[in-house]
Design an enzyme around this catalytic site. Sequence first.
Site, PDB file in Angstrom:
ATOM      1  N   LYS A 111       0.868  -1.180   0.000  1.00  0.00           N
ATOM      2  CA  LYS A 111       0.000   0.000   0.000  1.00  0.00           C
ATOM      3  C   LYS A 111       0.900   1.223   0.000  1.00  0.00           C
ATOM      4  CE  LYS A 111      -4.397   1.065  -0.005  1.00  0.00           C
ATOM      5  NZ  LYS A 111      -5.558   0.343  -0.546  1.00  0.00           N
ATOM      6  N   ASP A 134      -6.912   4.589  -4.563  1.00  0.00           N
ATOM      7  CA  ASP A 134      -7.582   4.427  -3.257  1.00  0.00           C
ATOM      8  C   ASP A 134      -8.197   5.801  -2.981  1.00  0.00           C
ATOM      9  OD1 ASP A 134      -7.665   2.378  -0.799  1.00  0.00           O
ATOM     10  OD2 ASP A 134      -7.391   4.353   0.069  1.00  0.00           O
TER      11      ASP A 134
HETATM   12  P1  NDP Z   1     -12.762   8.006  -2.827  1.00  0.00           P
HETATM   13  O1  NDP Z   1     -11.724   9.018  -2.565  1.00  0.00           O
HETATM   14  O2  NDP Z   1     -13.262   7.823  -4.206  1.00  0.00           O
HETATM   15  O3  NDP Z   1     -14.038   8.276  -1.894  1.00  0.00           O
HETATM   16  C1  NDP Z   1     -13.927   8.321  -0.512  1.00  0.00           C
HETATM   17  C2  NDP Z   1     -15.260   8.807   0.046  1.00  0.00           C
HETATM   18  O4  NDP Z   1     -15.232   8.709   1.463  1.00  0.00           O
HETATM   19  C3  NDP Z   1     -15.548  10.261  -0.284  1.00  0.00           C
HETATM   20  O5  NDP Z   1     -16.936  10.436  -0.394  1.00  0.00           O
HETATM   21  C4  NDP Z   1     -14.996  10.989   0.937  1.00  0.00           C
HETATM   22  O6  NDP Z   1     -15.635  12.240   1.184  1.00  0.00           O
HETATM   23  C5  NDP Z   1     -15.324  10.015   2.039  1.00  0.00           C
HETATM   24  N1  NDP Z   1     -14.316  10.108   3.111  1.00  0.00           N
HETATM   25  C6  NDP Z   1     -12.975   9.923   3.012  1.00  0.00           C
HETATM   26  N2  NDP Z   1     -12.362  10.119   4.177  1.00  0.00           N
HETATM   27  C7  NDP Z   1     -13.341  10.433   5.042  1.00  0.00           C
HETATM   28  C8  NDP Z   1     -13.359  10.750   6.422  1.00  0.00           C
HETATM   29  N3  NDP Z   1     -12.227  10.781   7.143  1.00  0.00           N
HETATM   30  N4  NDP Z   1     -14.559  11.020   6.978  1.00  0.00           N
HETATM   31  C9  NDP Z   1     -15.711  10.977   6.253  1.00  0.00           C
HETATM   32  N5  NDP Z   1     -15.747  10.690   4.934  1.00  0.00           N
HETATM   33  C10 NDP Z   1     -14.595  10.429   4.358  1.00  0.00           C
HETATM   34  O7  NDP Z   1     -12.178   6.623  -2.235  1.00  0.00           O
HETATM   35  P2  NDP Z   1     -12.638   5.137  -2.561  1.00  0.00           P
HETATM   36  O8  NDP Z   1     -14.099   5.103  -2.782  1.00  0.00           O
HETATM   37  O9  NDP Z   1     -11.722   4.597  -3.578  1.00  0.00           O
HETATM   38  O10 NDP Z   1     -12.273   4.388  -1.188  1.00  0.00           O
HETATM   39  C11 NDP Z   1     -13.208   4.284  -0.104  1.00  0.00           C
HETATM   40  C12 NDP Z   1     -12.786   3.153   0.819  1.00  0.00           C
HETATM   41  O11 NDP Z   1     -12.738   1.908   0.094  1.00  0.00           O
HETATM   42  C13 NDP Z   1     -11.402   3.291   1.463  1.00  0.00           C
HETATM   43  O12 NDP Z   1     -11.415   2.693   2.742  1.00  0.00           O
HETATM   44  C14 NDP Z   1     -10.518   2.442   0.548  1.00  0.00           C
HETATM   45  O13 NDP Z   1      -9.346   1.992   1.201  1.00  0.00           O
HETATM   46  C15 NDP Z   1     -11.475   1.294   0.251  1.00  0.00           C
HETATM   47  N6  NDP Z   1     -11.158   0.528  -0.947  1.00  0.00           N
HETATM   48  C16 NDP Z   1     -11.065   1.124  -2.167  1.00  0.00           C
HETATM   49  C17 NDP Z   1     -10.801   0.377  -3.292  1.00  0.00           C
HETATM   50  C18 NDP Z   1     -10.820   0.958  -4.665  1.00  0.00           C
HETATM   51  O14 NDP Z   1     -10.774   0.177  -5.624  1.00  0.00           O
HETATM   52  N7  NDP Z   1     -10.907   2.256  -4.839  1.00  0.00           N
HETATM   53  C19 NDP Z   1     -10.503  -1.071  -3.187  1.00  0.00           C
HETATM   54  C20 NDP Z   1     -10.726  -1.624  -1.871  1.00  0.00           C
HETATM   55  C21 NDP Z   1     -11.007  -0.834  -0.802  1.00  0.00           C
HETATM   56  P3  NDP Z   1     -15.265  13.571   0.315  1.00  0.00           P
HETATM   57  O15 NDP Z   1     -15.953  13.379  -0.995  1.00  0.00           O
HETATM   58  O16 NDP Z   1     -15.827  14.680   1.129  1.00  0.00           O
HETATM   59  O17 NDP Z   1     -13.780  13.591   0.203  1.00  0.00           O
END
Ligand code: NDP
Length: 446
Positions: A126, A166
Amino acid sequence: MDEQLERTYDVVVRRNPGEAEFHQAVREVFESLEPVLLRNPHYTEGAVLERICEPERQIIFRVPWVDDDGRPQINRGFRVQYNSALGPYKGGVRFHPSVYLGIVKFLGFEQIFKNSLTGLPIGGAKGGADFDPRGRSEGEVMRFCQSFMTELYRHLGEYTDVPAGDIGVGGREIGYLFGQYKRLTNRYESGVITGKGLTWGGSLVRTEATGYGAVFFAAEMAKARGTSLDGLTASVSGSGNVAIHAIEKFAQYGTKVVACSDSSGFVHDEDGIDVDLLKQVKLIERARLTEYAARRPNARMGDEGASIWDIPVQVAAPCATQNELDTQHAENLVKNGLKFVVEGANMPATPGAIEVFSKAGIGFGPGKAANAGGVATSALEMQQNASRDSWSFEYTEERLQDIIEGIHETCLETADEYGEPGNYVLGANIAGFTKVADAVIALGVI
Ligand code: NDP
């Protein structure tokens, strides 16, 4: 946990001070391993736990770049190449101000077992940086990505280490990262990064894969209990890549998603989230959810201090970030008629919340199994790159669904084998771990 696991855990805590999320991730896996060590004394003799807990390589570097006002900015970049027993290091890169070594290590550690569960030949890694892309211009994001890759490229390669996206790293950032890698190496090495655009080596379904996969997993959990997702209501936290595509797939299964969130709050839309509008607001306009609420007649933003998990639903899919669903949230959800939880994010439910779900007999799909669809489709992207081929959407989605169904079955079979039927946490941890442990032993002390 037995004495030996406690001792090893204490060593991990001592050697990695102040890295709370990493400690939490290690403990969560260790809590499942006692029966495995009893059956396999050679794991203890071969110091397998110690070898898996210590990353093979940890890289920390300075990322200097110049903002739009001409001012130099300095961020910190990380790549933890955790374990390569099963294949080249593989795992995403996160750009978020909260990123530090402990977050990257927790994610890298989880990734080892998740990648193992997919059955595909990929090791665990990671990376990330404490850079906040929000509010930055296109030019600033591009310069940051270029600087990040200028240091990282020397540690990557299609047979060495293959990053992906991510939080904060989507298709735009992957483009800038790959562009800089190509320029520095003078090689069009498509297999060095995944999540690429479709016209330059990307795979169909990769963007959708994590969210779709989580819903396939939830559907399998429902099927295993003799029911289905049809007609249920759900809340999905987050509104990024994983959340949006989970919402889209839930709708195809007849599940009405009534709420989602971002870092500014949550929106409750009793008519069901309009996924096209959500994509428009979050992916195209890069705006806040208040914009979504303003354009929907019956949607409203949650009150100050309220939580998305206060809303009564039968399915909860935390898809935002780690430790976002705590004991209190879990108790509220259970009281309000919850049936299933599927973790789209990594470690979104706290240990206390998982205990509440477990005691209440809720079907709980842990992230390392339920969100493995993203990395699995990344591995399918690598396969297409290696054979200079590109597959259709239908075929790729079918492969994804097969892989998730396989993971679900492995978890259930392993849980049965170890006398805890229906315990997906135990099943995922043990099945993911034993495969890596066997490979670590087979490869010798290296
Ligand atoms: P994105 O950046 O596309 O989206 C993240 C979302 O979560 C956004 O809506 C963001 O809000 C919100 N968010 C992030 N941090 C916080 C926080 N501290 N408090 C509240 N809301 C928060 O990321 P992903 O969708 O890619 O990833 C989401 C999760 O899934 C993570 O845990 C990641 O590790 C996991 N994951 C992702 C994969 C992938 O293929 N992308 C694969 C496997 C797991 P805002 O829009 O306001 O920033």
